[in-house]
Design an enzyme around this catalytic site. Structure first.
Site, PDB file in Angstrom:
ATOM      1  N   ASP A   1      -0.875  54.322  37.470  1.00  0.00           N
ATOM      2  CA  ASP A   1      -1.084  54.552  36.087  1.00  0.00           C
ATOM      3  C   ASP A   1      -1.169  55.684  36.173  1.00  0.00           C
ATOM      4  OD1 ASP A   1      -2.710  52.558  33.594  1.00  0.00           O
ATOM      5  OD2 ASP A   1      -3.948  54.629  34.135  1.00  0.00           O
TER       6      ASP A   1
ATOM      7  N   LYS B   1      -9.761  48.225  38.234  1.00  0.00           N
ATOM      8  CA  LYS B   1      -9.020  49.248  38.177  1.00  0.00           C
ATOM      9  C   LYS B   1      -9.541  50.519  39.484  1.00  0.00           C
ATOM     10  CE  LYS B   1      -6.298  51.352  35.044  1.00  0.00           C
ATOM     11  NZ  LYS B   1      -4.513  50.589  34.506  1.00  0.00           N
TER      12      LYS B   1
END
Ligand code: NDP
Ligand code: 2IT
Length: 446
Positions: free
Chosen positions: A166, A126
Site C-alpha cells: 500500500d 490491513k
C-alpha cells in the site's frame, strides 16, 4: 430510518473514540446498508453490521531498529484482522507517518467490502506502521522491514492472513519482508502478494490497481454511452496506482494532464505521453525523487506547489494519492469545470461532502472499494497461482482482471440503480455486504 442509523453510529462511536477516519468509513456504509437491512427480514435483527464493525483481532507491536547513524529507532506496527467470513484476511501494509489505529481500521473495514466485490475468497485486513521510508537508505528500510516481520510473522500465513503493499510499501519492501518471513519459518509460501516475478509474484500485479481503475471508469462511461478516448484526465498521486492509471488512460486514448505528490502537482497541457510517463517512473521508482523534478526535463509543463490538481479542467478525475484529498470545494470546482466522471484509485480520497456534490449533480462517481479493487483482485490471482504452483501469462491475468472489474460494475448496477441514476456507493456497499453477511449468518453467532 435516520434515527436507526444515528443510534447505530452513536453506539459505534462510543466504542471507537478518536477514530475519525474509521467513523467516516462506517458512516458511509451504514447510510446505505442499514436501509437495506431494515427492508430484508433475513438480515434484520441479527446485529450483523455491529458485528462487522468490530475487528476480529487487532495486533499492535513495537518495531525497534537501528538506523545508519547507529541510533535506535522505535516505531509502532499493526495488523487489523477485520473479517474472515469469506476467506483468510487479505489487505495491504502501509508505511507512512500518518498511520494510526483509526486509519488502518478504516482501511481494513473498506477492504471487507472490496474483497467481497472481487468475487474471490478473501476476508478483510490491513496493517502497517508509522515508519516513514522517505529519505531512508535501502539498508535502513531493510532493517526496518526485517524487524517489522520478526513480530508480524507469527500472526500471518498463506491460509490465515496475506498482506501486500500500500502507500510506502512496494516491491522493495515486500522483498525484504518475504525474505525475513522465509528465514523465520523455513517455508517458501504465498504469504505475501506483490512478490517479484522470479519468486512467486504474478504478472500484472504492479499494474493491477491503476489498470483496474481505468477499466472500471471505461465501464461507467460506456454505460453512459461515451468512452475515455479523447477525454482530458486529471490524476493525483505519482505512486504505484497513479502511474498505472496514467498508463492505461494513455493507452485508451485519453489525455493525462496532471500527476502530484504531497508537495504539489505538475500540469502538462500537451499531455503526459508514454515517454514522459516512463521518465516519471524512473524519477519516482528508481531515483525516489519528487514529482516537481518533471519540469526539469519538460520545462513547458508547470509545477504548482502546495496545491492539488482538482483546479485543472477535465472530464475525468482519478484521485490516486490518499484519504480525504478531495474536499467539497474541489468537487464543486471539478463539476463546474466540466468533470463528468470520478473514479477513485485511492481509498476514501473524497470527503463525505465531496461525495454529496458528485451524487447531487448526478455525475458518475465510483468509490474506491469498487474502482480500486483490481489490485487486491490480482493479489487473489497471485494466491491462486501460488497454490497451483503455476504462472499465468500477462494476457491471461489481464483478461481475468478485466472480467472482474466488469463483474464489479455489474454488481454496482444490480444494487445501485435509482431512477435513471446509478448510485455506485450504494451498489458497492450493498453488493459487498450481502456476500459477507450471508457467510457470517451461515457460520452462527460469530
Ligand atoms: P505509493 O506509496 O506508491 O504512492 C502514494 C502517492 O500518494 C505518492 O505520490 C504520495 O506522495 C501521495 N501521498 C501519500 N500520502 C499523501 C498525503 N498525505 N498527501 C498527499 N499526497 C500523498 O502508494 P500507492 O500508489 O500504492 O497508493 C495510493 C492510494 O491507492 C492509497 O490510498 C492506497 O491505499 C490506494 N490503493 C493502493 C493499492 C495498491 O495495490 N498499491 C490498491 C488499492 C488502493 P508523497 O511521495 O509526497 O508522499
Ligand atoms: O487497498 C488495497 O486494496 C491494497 N492496498 C491492496 C491489497 C492487496 O492485498 O493486494
Amino acid at each position: 430510518m435516520d434515527k436507526i442509523i444515528k443510534e447505530f453510529l452513536n453506539e459505534v462511536n462510543k466504542r471507537n473514540q478518536n477514530e475519525p477516519e474509521f467513523m467516516q468509513a462506517v458512516t458511509e456504509v451504514a447510510e446505505t446498508v442499514i436501509p437495506y437491512i431494515v427492508k430484508n427480514d433475513f438480515y434484520y435483527g441479527q446485529n450483523i453490521l455491529m458485528r462487522m464493525v468490530e475487528p476480529e483481532r487487532v495486533v499492535s507491536f513495537r518495531v525497534a531498529w537501528i538506523d545508519d547513524q547507529e541510533e535506535i529507532q522505535v516505531n509502532r506496527g499493526y495488523r487489523i484482522e477485520m473479517n474472515s467470513a469469506i476467506g483468510p484476511y487479505k489487505g495491504g501494509l502501509r508505511f507512512h507517518p500518518s498511520v494510526n489505529l483509526s486509519v488502518l481500521k478504516f482501511l481494513a473495514f473498506e477492504q471487507i467490502f472490496k474483497n467481497s466485490l472481487t468475487t474471490l475468497p478473501m476476508g478483510g485486513g490491513k496493517g502497517g506502521s508509522d515508519f516513514n521510508p522517505k529519505g531512508r537508505t535501502d539498508t535502513e528500510v531493510m532493517r526496518f522491514c526485517q524487524s517489522f516481520m520478526t513480530e508480524l510473522f507469527r500472526h500471518i500465513g498463506p491460509n490465515r492472513d496475506i498482506p501486500a503493499g500500500d502507500i510506502g510499501v512496494g516491491s522493495r519492501e515486500i522483498g525484504y519482508m518475504f525474505g525475513q518471513y522465509k528465514r523465520l519459518k523455513n517455508e517458501f509460501t504465498g504469504v505475501l502478494t506483490g512478490k517479484g516475478i522470479s519468486w512467486g509474484g504474478s504478472l500484472i500485479r504492479p499494474e493491477a490497481t491503476g489498470y483496474g481503475v481505468v477499466y472500471f471508469v471505461q465501464k461507467m462511461m460506456e454505460y453512459n454511452e461515451t468512452g475515455l478516448k479523447g477525454k482530458k484526465v486529471v490524476i493525483s498521486g505519482s505512486g504505484n496506482v497513479a502511474q498505472y492509471a496514467a498508463e492505461k488512460a494513455i493507452q485508451l486514448g485519453s489525455k493525462v494532464l496532471t500527476l502530484s505528490d504531497s508537495s504539489g502537482y505538475i500540469y502538462d497541457a500537451e499531455g503526459i505521453d508514454e515517454e514522459k510517463l516512463a521518465h516519471v517512473m524512473q524519477l519516482k521508482n528508481i531515483k525516489r525523487a519528487r514529482i516537481s523534478a518533471y519540469i526539469e526535463k519538460y520545462p513547458k509543463a508547470k509545477f504548482v506547489s502546495e496545491k492539488s490538481p482538482w483546479e485543472v479542467a477535465c472530464e475525468v478525475a482519478l484521485p490516486c494519492a490518499t484519504q480525504n484529498e478531495l474536499n467539497e470545494k474541489d468537487a464543486a470546482l471539478l463539476i463546474s469545470n466540466g468533470c463528468v466522471c470520478v473514479g477513485e484509485g485511492a481509498n476514501m480520497p473524497s470527503t463525505p461532502e465531496a461525495i454529496h456534490q458528485f451524487t447531487n449533480h448526478k455525475i458518475l462517481y465510483a468509490p474506491g472499494k469498487a474502482s480500486n479493487a483490481g489490485g487486491v483482485a490480482v493479489s487473489g490471482l497471485e494466491m491462486a497461482q501460488n497454490s497451483l504452483r503455476y504462472n499465468w501469462s500477462r494476457e491471461e491475468v489481464d483478461a481475468k482482471l478485466q472480467s472482474i472489474m466488469a463483474d464489479i460494475h455489474k454488481s454496482c448496477l444490480d444494487f445501485g440503480k435509482e431512477d435513471g441514476y446509478v448510485n455506485y456507493v450504494k451498489g458497492a456497499n450493498i453488493a459487498g455486504f450481502v456476500k459477507v453477511a450471508d457467510a457470517m449468518l451461515a457460520q452462527g453467532v460469530v
